[in-house]
Scaffold this motif. Structure first.
Motif, PDB file in Angstrom:
ATOM      1  N   PRO A 179       8.028  -2.557 -10.067  1.00 16.77           N
ATOM      2  CA  PRO A 179       7.983  -1.147 -10.437  1.00 16.77           C
ATOM      3  C   PRO A 179       8.218  -0.240  -9.235  1.00 16.77           C
ATOM      4  O   PRO A 179       7.762  -0.507  -8.127  1.00 16.77           O
ATOM      5  CB  PRO A 179       6.563  -0.979 -10.992  1.00 16.77           C
ATOM      6  CG  PRO A 179       6.147  -2.348 -11.374  1.00 16.77           C
ATOM      7  CD  PRO A 179       6.801  -3.269 -10.396  1.00 16.77           C
TER       8      PRO A 179
ATOM      9  N   TRP B 106       8.134   1.325 -14.735  1.00 20.31           N
ATOM     10  CA  TRP B 106       7.799  -0.072 -14.967  1.00 20.31           C
ATOM     11  C   TRP B 106       8.800  -0.667 -15.952  1.00 20.31           C
ATOM     12  O   TRP B 106       9.150  -0.059 -16.956  1.00 20.31           O
ATOM     13  CB  TRP B 106       6.382  -0.197 -15.544  1.00 20.31           C
ATOM     14  CG  TRP B 106       5.293   0.095 -14.547  1.00 20.31           C
ATOM     15  CD1 TRP B 106       5.168   1.195 -13.757  1.00 20.31           C
ATOM     16  CD2 TRP B 106       4.165  -0.739 -14.262  1.00 20.31           C
ATOM     17  NE1 TRP B 106       4.039   1.105 -12.987  1.00 20.31           N
ATOM     18  CE2 TRP B 106       3.400  -0.076 -13.278  1.00 20.31           C
ATOM     19  CE3 TRP B 106       3.729  -1.966 -14.738  1.00 20.31           C
ATOM     20  CZ2 TRP B 106       2.231  -0.600 -12.767  1.00 20.31           C
ATOM     21  CZ3 TRP B 106       2.557  -2.497 -14.226  1.00 20.31           C
ATOM     22  CH2 TRP B 106       1.811  -1.823 -13.247  1.00 20.31           C
TER      23      TRP B 106
ATOM     24  N   TYR C   5      -1.626  -3.635 -14.126  1.00 19.94           N
ATOM     25  CA  TYR C   5      -2.031  -2.231 -14.086  1.00 19.94           C
ATOM     26  C   TYR C   5      -3.515  -2.114 -13.742  1.00 19.94           C
ATOM     27  O   TYR C   5      -3.913  -1.299 -12.897  1.00 19.94           O
ATOM     28  CB  TYR C   5      -1.742  -1.568 -15.430  1.00 19.94           C
ATOM     29  CG  TYR C   5      -2.079  -0.089 -15.460  1.00 19.94           C
ATOM     30  CD1 TYR C   5      -1.114   0.866 -15.160  1.00 19.94           C
ATOM     31  CD2 TYR C   5      -3.358   0.343 -15.769  1.00 19.94           C
ATOM     32  CE1 TYR C   5      -1.421   2.215 -15.175  1.00 19.94           C
ATOM     33  CE2 TYR C   5      -3.682   1.689 -15.782  1.00 19.94           C
ATOM     34  CZ  TYR C   5      -2.701   2.622 -15.482  1.00 19.94           C
ATOM     35  OH  TYR C   5      -3.021   3.957 -15.486  1.00 19.94           O
TER      36      TYR C   5
END
Length: 244
Positions: A161, A171, A179
């Protein structure tokens, strides 16, 4: 007067070892791929039945902790709290009416504490690819409702990302575990797809689980057809004329 004799042409079945082994492997792979597509279709139909059943259930409060993720799949949830724009991300490669764009994923902080839930607020157009958009985020306390969506745990990603200075990130896939490891708060293992009548969202045409199920069935029959055709070809080419 000369009598012409009729000679019957005789054939025999003489398969060769190497081509036979290759045909067996290829046919087995094709049959397996057919069942793989067929099972994908059946899984989609099972999820569609669960999705339809959840539509008739009243929304429930957002849980503080989830132990059985399948019990929450497609369940309608509601919560009061506020968004945290600092850790908002953009999910890439999202298409709406044949236009490329992003899904806006924003963490939602429930009132009273507890685990944070990611909210998919809908689709926005891509615009200038060189500059990521910064979607607006409601700052006041609001009430949200939506369906719990469990992102796939297996995916292929070409790149890591890309992050901007204020955490607005691009992403390729929504990896909740990654995350959760990147933010300073606990995160629930599902995403809430915001209802279309709730303010603070964007384009929300949520896909249903059984979409493209006909394509999977078609692919299954296609692979099985390839296997049958190859088997017929193998039988045909291995009938040889008997030597005189």
């Amino acid at each position: 007067m000369a009598i012409r004799k009729k000679h019957n042409v005789n054939f025999e079945f003489r398969p060769q070892l190497i081509p036979t082994l290759a045909a067996i492997v290829a046919i087995a792979v094709m049959v397996k791929l057919g069942f793989w597509q067929y099972n994908k279709a059946q899984q989609k139909l099972t999820l569609q039945a669960a999705y339809v059943a959840r539509l008739h259930e009243p929304p429930v409060a957002l849980p503080a902790k989830v132990t059985d993720i399948e019990a929450w799949r497609y369940r309608h949830v509601t919560a009061s709290g506020h968004y945290d724009p600092r850790y908002q991300i953009l999910l890439d490669n999202q298409v709406e009416n044949e236009s490329a764009g992003y899904h806006v994923i924003t963490p939602f902080m429930p009132d009273g504490g507890g685990a944070v839930v990611l909210v998919d607020r809908g689709w926005i157009p891509m615009g200038d690819r060189a500059h990521l958009p910064i979607p607006s985020v409601p700052t006041e306390t609001i009430q949200i409702t939506g369906a719990a969506w469990v992102p796939p745990s297996k995916f292929f990603e070409l790149a890591t990302p890309l992050q901007s200075q204020d955490w607005t990130a691009l992403w390729q896939n929504l990896d909740i575990k990654r995350y959760a490891a990147s933010v300073p708060f606990p995160v629930l293992p599902f995403v809430v797809r915001l209802d279309s009548n709730v303010e603070g969202g964007f384009v929300r045409n949520w896909p249903q689980p059984a979409e493209r199920v006909e394509t999977n069935i078609g692919y299954a029959w296609q692979w099985w057809g390839f296997a049958f055709t190859l088997a017929c070809i193998w039988v045909y080419v291995n009938f040889r004329r008997k030597p005189a």
